[in-house]
Write an enzyme that holds these catalytic residues in place. Sequence first.
Site, PDB file in Angstrom:
ATOM      1  N   GLU A 226      34.952  47.763 -25.915  1.00 15.92           N
ATOM      2  CA  GLU A 226      35.655  47.001 -26.951  1.00 15.92           C
ATOM      3  C   GLU A 226      37.145  47.300 -26.865  1.00 15.92           C
ATOM      4  O   GLU A 226      37.977  46.410 -26.922  1.00 15.92           O
ATOM      5  CB  GLU A 226      35.110  47.353 -28.349  1.00 15.92           C
ATOM      6  CG  GLU A 226      35.792  46.535 -29.436  1.00 15.92           C
ATOM      7  CD  GLU A 226      35.244  46.751 -30.839  1.00 15.92           C
ATOM      8  OE1 GLU A 226      34.134  47.305 -30.990  1.00 15.92           O
ATOM      9  OE2 GLU A 226      35.933  46.351 -31.793  1.00 15.92           O
ATOM     10  N   ARG A 304      33.571  52.174 -41.507  1.00 11.16           N
ATOM     11  CA  ARG A 304      32.174  51.743 -41.521  1.00 11.16           C
ATOM     12  C   ARG A 304      31.244  52.904 -41.910  1.00 11.16           C
ATOM     13  O   ARG A 304      30.179  52.697 -42.487  1.00 11.16           O
ATOM     14  CB  ARG A 304      31.752  51.104 -40.200  1.00 11.16           C
ATOM     15  CG  ARG A 304      30.478  50.265 -40.343  1.00 11.16           C
ATOM     16  CD  ARG A 304      30.125  49.491 -39.093  1.00 11.16           C
ATOM     17  NE  ARG A 304      30.660  48.147 -39.047  1.00 11.16           N
ATOM     18  CZ  ARG A 304      30.107  47.081 -39.640  1.00 11.16           C
ATOM     19  NH1 ARG A 304      28.992  47.203 -40.341  1.00 11.16           N
ATOM     20  NH2 ARG A 304      30.658  45.903 -39.533  1.00 11.16           N
ATOM     21  N   GLU A 706      23.387  45.670 -33.591  1.00 16.88           N
ATOM     22  CA  GLU A 706      23.541  47.079 -33.945  1.00 16.88           C
ATOM     23  C   GLU A 706      22.467  47.633 -34.887  1.00 16.88           C
ATOM     24  O   GLU A 706      22.037  48.772 -34.725  1.00 16.88           O
ATOM     25  CB  GLU A 706      24.920  47.296 -34.586  1.00 16.88           C
ATOM     26  CG  GLU A 706      26.058  47.124 -33.616  1.00 16.88           C
ATOM     27  CD  GLU A 706      27.405  47.044 -34.330  1.00 16.88           C
ATOM     28  OE1 GLU A 706      27.670  46.022 -34.981  1.00 16.88           O
ATOM     29  OE2 GLU A 706      28.175  48.000 -34.241  1.00 16.88           O
TER      30      GLU A 706
HETATM   31 MO1  MOS Z   1      30.609  47.241 -31.201  1.00 14.51          MO
HETATM   32  S1  MOS Z   1      30.176  49.223 -31.495  1.00 14.51           S
HETATM   33  O1  MOS Z   1      31.161  46.810 -32.795  1.00 14.51           O
HETATM   34  O2  MOS Z   1      31.782  47.135 -29.947  1.00 14.51           O
END
Ligand code: MOS
Length: 752
Positions: A226, A304, A706
């Site tokens: 990411e 989060r 997730e």
């Molecule tokens: Mo994911 S852990 O939101 O790239």
Amino acid sequence: MHNIDSYSHLRGESLYIDDLNKQQGTLYGLVFDAPIAHAKILKLDIAKAEDLEGVVKIFTCKDIPGSNQIGGIIPDEPLLAEKDIHFWGQPIAFIVAKSEAIAKKARKLITLKTEALPVVVTAIEAFRNRQFVCKSRTFKIGDTAKAFSQCDYVMEDSTYSNGQEHLYLETQGAYAVCKENGKIKVTSSTQGPTQVQKAIANVLNVGMHQIEVDVLRLGGGFGGKEDQATAWAVMVALAAKTLHKPIKFVLNRHDDLRMTGKRHPYESTFKIGITKDLKIQAFEATFLQNSGAACDLSPAIAERTLFHATNAYSIKNVFTTVHSCKTNLPPNTAFRGFGGPQGMFVIESAIAKAANKLGVPAYKIQEANLLQDNDVFSYGQVATQSEAKNSWQEAFKSFEFEKAFKKVQNFNTQNHNFKKGISVMPICFGISFTNTPMNHARALVHIYQDGSVGFSTGAVEMGQGVNTKLRQIVIQTFGIHKQQVSIETTNTTRVANTSPSAASSTADLNGKALLKACNKLKERLLKVASKSLNCAIADVSFKNNTVYLKKKASDLSWEKLIQTAFLKRVNLSEQGHYATPKIHFDKNTEKGHPFAYHVYGTAITEATVDCLRGTYKIDSVKIVHDFGSSMNMDIDLGQVEGALAQGIGWMTMEEVAYGDDGRLLSNALSTYKVPDVYAMPKIVEVKALDTKGHDLAILKSKAVGEPPLMYGIGTYFAIQNAIKAFNNNYNLKFDAPMTPEKVLKSLYSNAL
Ligand code: MOS
């Protein structure tokens, strides 16, 4: 429909960065990284390496035309180290050579003189030094102090959950080629093409329009790409721009393991207050997040943790704080669950602690506190369409929990050397980027003259099957055959300003944008069809590649309709934009409505511990999961099973280990154990909760990437319950992963 990649995956024909056709004259990159975790750079000598035959150039921070900065949220991360080193593995120089072998030789010829500085590897040490990468945050609701004073039982303890290596099959990498007029095209293995584009533009000091980033697919991301795919893409772009040559850089596994950050380890403390009727009245927690040497995505991950600190429970008095502690580890980063699992482990530990004290099974406390509609989360969102109780009750019924529980008890009275444990793990996971401005996406659809369709979105395929779901949307909307629809690569020139494929939201955001584009085209085409067939628009529909008139096939085929539309000069291209409605969050008050919806579920886990050896087997994990109204059960089941495996790995065997000097010790698969097929439960059963889904989910099919990872947390407590059955004097410990070594020690701790 099966995954559109399955055919080429099975035949080994799917392409990754390393498989791309290379242009003639391609040069190869390699990073020279810090061999020490914290130091001042006294002298960097690249002369000898640069003299080596076949070395073209070695880039250092001095060769950067723009800003030497790749920090996404906070600019605190240089691309190449300048005066200081902050973690072992930090990139210092980028070697470009005619072959990878030459680059490797050159790396050995670089010398570095440093002055060592004190190394901090644990969050607690950084916390004591007041070293943070960003501001601490607190979520609170009610009055915990007052509530604790009215509780029958108040318990405190500390917990630890370790990091986790992403271990994507495809390591990090990128390939840059020069285009006309100084433009650069970079093919990157990233979850965030726009972030890569932005960082390259910033480092090269050019506009984003000079940079094209293209992503075909990733061989796994799990959050590890990411933010952390950026550095390598920037390096190849820098070299391509400077040398006017194509540059390729794919990290080998050792380099990747050493240089990239992982899931954040957390050291946490909790205080839980409970009344005799098993109601949790108050909960406090302090989370020390080991953020590593730079900010990366740590603030969002910390946030989060707070959002999920009370998991699927309704608790009226909550006070939770997270500190993002700056240590000399590689910057830790996104990992499936994104801080949520770390938060949930703590509340589950607190419940286990309370259950032990009260002498009741933990599930009784869990059950008494499940979230219901109109309950308020600590961040102000009101629970609606809560499936916490439904999924719990369905799991108890379908998997005959009471019977299983008794069976485990019977087994334990009849066996000495083997003990079984059973646990229940409910989950509640919020869907949306918690940073509200990130919740939007775009899509671009072209219908070609022959009726075939090509489309693009901002979604990145990383094995999660998003491309298949997106293609389903097009097929379904136009009522055409799947062979007629193809998805293009994710490319910043076709779909711009994308949010990364993350937060489980990719299919929702991009799917909704795509659906909007398709619906606009459909509206136009229905008009054309109604004119051709001389009937009302409301009577026309598309199915089986044919225009239907009042539910009967007409002789107007889809192809004929498209030709007609084209000749009438109707626009056959469309773009769609979607921004999640209703969501908002105020970071000053820490209140709002950050999530489009929540995903729920309940897992029942059974484990057997070999009490002579300390080894264990996960016998079964039985799950009732809230898919909403699934678009593609094959893909969604794959996501549940894969996430569960990753959750089990995190909780039971994956041990990221750093030395006190900050060097990664678990730097190979011989020293870092990930779950294989033998580690998986013998039985994995997944039952879909019977629900209608949510309007803000794409076609009511809820996000699935997730949430199921957190079912894995149940394994920790199932094993712990088995230990307790063997050794009644065992003091519960909350120290994940629960490795066989720790199990063995626990079986015989305080035993005499
Ligand atoms: Mo994911 S852990 O939101 O790239």
